[in-house]
Design an enzyme around this catalytic site. Structure first.
Site, PDB file in Angstrom:
ATOM      1  N   ALA A   1       3.997  -3.468   0.513  1.00  9.46           N
ATOM      2  CA  ALA A   1       3.235  -4.492  -0.208  1.00  9.46           C
ATOM      3  C   ALA A   1       2.026  -3.906  -0.923  1.00  9.46           C
ATOM      4  O   ALA A   1       1.650  -4.369  -2.000  1.00  9.46           O
ATOM      5  CB  ALA A   1       2.787  -5.577   0.765  1.00  9.46           C
ATOM      6  N   GLU A   2       1.424  -2.878  -0.332  1.00  9.51           N
ATOM      7  CA  GLU A   2       0.202  -2.318  -0.894  1.00  9.51           C
ATOM      8  C   GLU A   2       0.472  -1.367  -2.061  1.00  9.51           C
ATOM      9  O   GLU A   2      -0.185  -1.443  -3.098  1.00  9.51           O
ATOM     10  CB  GLU A   2      -0.577  -1.571   0.203  1.00  9.51           C
ATOM     11  CG  GLU A   2      -1.196  -2.467   1.256  1.00  9.51           C
ATOM     12  CD  GLU A   2      -2.401  -3.229   0.734  1.00  9.51           C
ATOM     13  OE1 GLU A   2      -2.855  -2.933  -0.387  1.00  9.51           O
ATOM     14  OE2 GLU A   2      -2.888  -4.119   1.453  1.00  9.51           O
ATOM     15  N   SER A   3       1.404  -0.435  -1.879  1.00 13.34           N
ATOM     16  CA  SER A   3       1.586   0.630  -2.875  1.00 13.34           C
ATOM     17  C   SER A   3       3.034   0.887  -3.248  1.00 13.34           C
ATOM     18  O   SER A   3       3.301   1.721  -4.117  1.00 13.34           O
ATOM     19  CB  SER A   3       0.984   1.932  -2.343  1.00 13.34           C
ATOM     20  OG  SER A   3       1.744   2.395  -1.226  1.00 13.34           O
TER      21      SER A   3
END
Length: 244
Positions: free
Chosen positions: A122-124
């Protein structure tokens, strides 16, 4: 040691149903009673709207009356992050290397490695060189202040980033008594925002972020359980984490 978070049922705080969530973009179904559901896709079946809960299992669905549904919208994939060159660390990170890092970090903090992998996605999306518009860096998108607090010298170093991000997530889970929804909200919007609103902040980005991480985490756990059953390997059952 058994991970303290293995399967997450989010019902009260977000109004999301605990279901086997699909790999691709999900649909958010807003109900007229104020709650929301996540599904893979939907179709009209007679006088009802059929909401399919799994990406490939057409037998997993629920039927709702059209009068119960206020709107249906797609949860889009997050926009790609811009990239920055990682100083002195340009070697490409393999999935096996990332898995090993996450497993080690999960073992250190008694966290499910699939939860950490879901946060990374989800982040990167696994880009060790990712930089957000706000300046968050690396696999788990650490802000410079957070990285410094966790003793991370180089946020573009995958092992340092995973170590720092996992420690920070663990700190948040401890702070919010293993309430994964609140911990993820604080990871995304900051603990100050969670404390200000005494719960998940009313930010669309934060709520979508929580849904996406839990979506991916549940999918991974269910896939792992299915593989274990096919292999005849006994594995622990699901445990619902408490929510508010």
């Amino acid at each position: 040691m058994r991970n303290r978070l293995q399967f997450v049922a989010v019902v009260a705080t977000l109004g999301l149903v605990a279901i086997p969530l699909p790999t691709e973009a999900a649909e958010r179904v807003s109900l007229t009673n104020g709650y929301e559901l996540l599904c893979n896709h939907h179709e009209q079946v007679g006088s009802l709207i059929r909401l399919y809960l799994g990406s490939s299992d057409s037998s997993s669905y629920i039927d709702r009356s059209p009068e119960d549904i206020a709107k249906i919208e797609t949860i889009p994939d997050p926009p790609p992050s811009s990239s920055a060159a990682a100083p002195g660390n340009n070697a490409k990170l393999s999935p096996a290397d990332l898995h090993e890092m996450l497993a080690e970090a999960g073992q250190q903090h008694n966290l499910d490695a699939d939860l950490l992998a879901s946060v990374v996605k989800a982040e990167s999306n696994g880009d060790a060189h990712a930089v957000s518009r706000a300046g968050a860096r690396g696999l788990m998108q650490l802000m410079p202040k957070t990285a410094a607090e966790q003793g991370v010298d180089d946020s573009f170093s995958p092992d340092e980033n995973v170590r720092g991000g996992s420690a920070y997530l663990n700190d948040l889970l401890v702070k919010y008594h293993d309430n994964i929804s609140l911990a993820l909200a604080a990871y995304n919007a900051g603990p100050a925002a969670v404390d200000k609103y005494h719960g998940i902040p009313p930010y669309h980005e934060t709520r979508t972020y929580i849904a996406r991480v839990i979506h991916e985490f549940n999918r991974r756990v269910l896939a792992r359980e299915a593989l274990a059953r096919q292999s005849g390997i006994s594995s622990p059952g699901f445990e619902a984490s408490p929510t508010r």
